[in-house]
Design an enzyme around this catalytic site. Sequence first.
Site, PDB file in Angstrom:
ATOM      1  N   GLU A  22       0.795  -1.010   0.001  1.00  0.00           N
ATOM      2  CA  GLU A  22      -0.014   0.047  -0.264  1.00  0.00           C
ATOM      3  C   GLU A  22       0.653   1.095  -0.343  1.00  0.00           C
ATOM      4  O   GLU A  22       0.529   2.493  -0.685  1.00  0.00           O
ATOM      5  CB  GLU A  22      -1.097   0.091   0.962  1.00  0.00           C
ATOM      6  CG  GLU A  22      -1.497  -0.928   1.252  1.00  0.00           C
ATOM      7  CD  GLU A  22      -2.792  -0.763   2.684  1.00  0.00           C
ATOM      8  OE1 GLU A  22      -3.585  -1.400   2.208  1.00  0.00           O
ATOM      9  OE2 GLU A  22      -2.435  -2.007   4.004  1.00  0.00           O
ATOM     10  N   TYR A  54     -15.196  26.656  -1.205  1.00  0.00           N
ATOM     11  CA  TYR A  54     -15.257  25.303  -0.702  1.00  0.00           C
ATOM     12  C   TYR A  54     -14.209  24.924  -1.539  1.00  0.00           C
ATOM     13  O   TYR A  54     -13.810  24.015  -1.894  1.00  0.00           O
ATOM     14  CB  TYR A  54     -16.703  24.254  -0.987  1.00  0.00           C
ATOM     15  CG  TYR A  54     -17.382  25.254  -1.918  1.00  0.00           C
ATOM     16  CD1 TYR A  54     -17.194  25.041  -3.560  1.00  0.00           C
ATOM     17  CD2 TYR A  54     -18.725  25.388  -1.703  1.00  0.00           C
ATOM     18  CE1 TYR A  54     -18.342  25.723  -4.429  1.00  0.00           C
ATOM     19  CE2 TYR A  54     -19.106  25.937  -2.410  1.00  0.00           C
ATOM     20  CZ  TYR A  54     -19.400  26.062  -3.953  1.00  0.00           C
ATOM     21  OH  TYR A  54     -20.255  26.553  -5.010  1.00  0.00           O
ATOM     22  N   GLU A  74      -8.388   6.319  10.227  1.00  0.00           N
ATOM     23  CA  GLU A  74      -8.428   7.145  11.752  1.00  0.00           C
ATOM     24  C   GLU A  74      -7.575   8.484  11.608  1.00  0.00           C
ATOM     25  O   GLU A  74      -8.260   9.502  11.850  1.00  0.00           O
ATOM     26  CB  GLU A  74      -8.681   6.694  12.233  1.00  0.00           C
ATOM     27  CG  GLU A  74      -9.681   4.951  12.960  1.00  0.00           C
ATOM     28  CD  GLU A  74      -9.328   3.879  11.991  1.00  0.00           C
ATOM     29  OE1 GLU A  74      -9.829   2.956  12.314  1.00  0.00           O
ATOM     30  OE2 GLU A  74      -8.090   3.870  11.563  1.00  0.00           O
ATOM     31  N   LYS A  99     -11.872   3.737   1.917  1.00  0.00           N
ATOM     32  CA  LYS A  99     -10.590   2.841   1.511  1.00  0.00           C
ATOM     33  C   LYS A  99     -11.378   2.077   0.289  1.00  0.00           C
ATOM     34  O   LYS A  99     -11.527   1.111   0.762  1.00  0.00           O
ATOM     35  CB  LYS A  99      -9.915   3.095   2.404  1.00  0.00           C
ATOM     36  CG  LYS A  99      -8.212   2.359   2.050  1.00  0.00           C
ATOM     37  CD  LYS A  99      -7.745   1.938   3.315  1.00  0.00           C
ATOM     38  CE  LYS A  99      -6.171   1.248   2.764  1.00  0.00           C
ATOM     39  NZ  LYS A  99      -5.586   1.051   4.343  1.00  0.00           N
TER      40      LYS A  99
END
Length: 120
Positions: A22, A54, A74, A99
Amino acid sequence: MADLITLRGLRVFGHHGVHPEERAQGQTFVVDVALGVDTRPAALADDLSQTLDYSLLATQVADAVGRQPVDLIETVAQRVADLCLDHPRVEHVEVTLHKPEAPVGLPLDDVAVTIHRSRT
């Protein structure tokens, strides 16, 4: 109660994860952000400076997700929440970090974490 400004489906390439592949190969992460903002002053004045830009926020979130690899989504979600709360008009934020290519060894559509943070 604050109004909500929401960004959904922001796609960012990053190298987060606990597995070496990863970190080496990277993958696409998807971010949803809902920000509690009092939009009344902006609406009354029709003035962007009275609300949250934004477009700028999307760029900042993408940078926060795309930089400095970490093990956990997290941690990335907290990074995004902290960034959002740095904007003085934001009262609270909900961040969902998806993910979809998580290597769990079974077919699935998505893995995600959702966090809620506020100034108080």
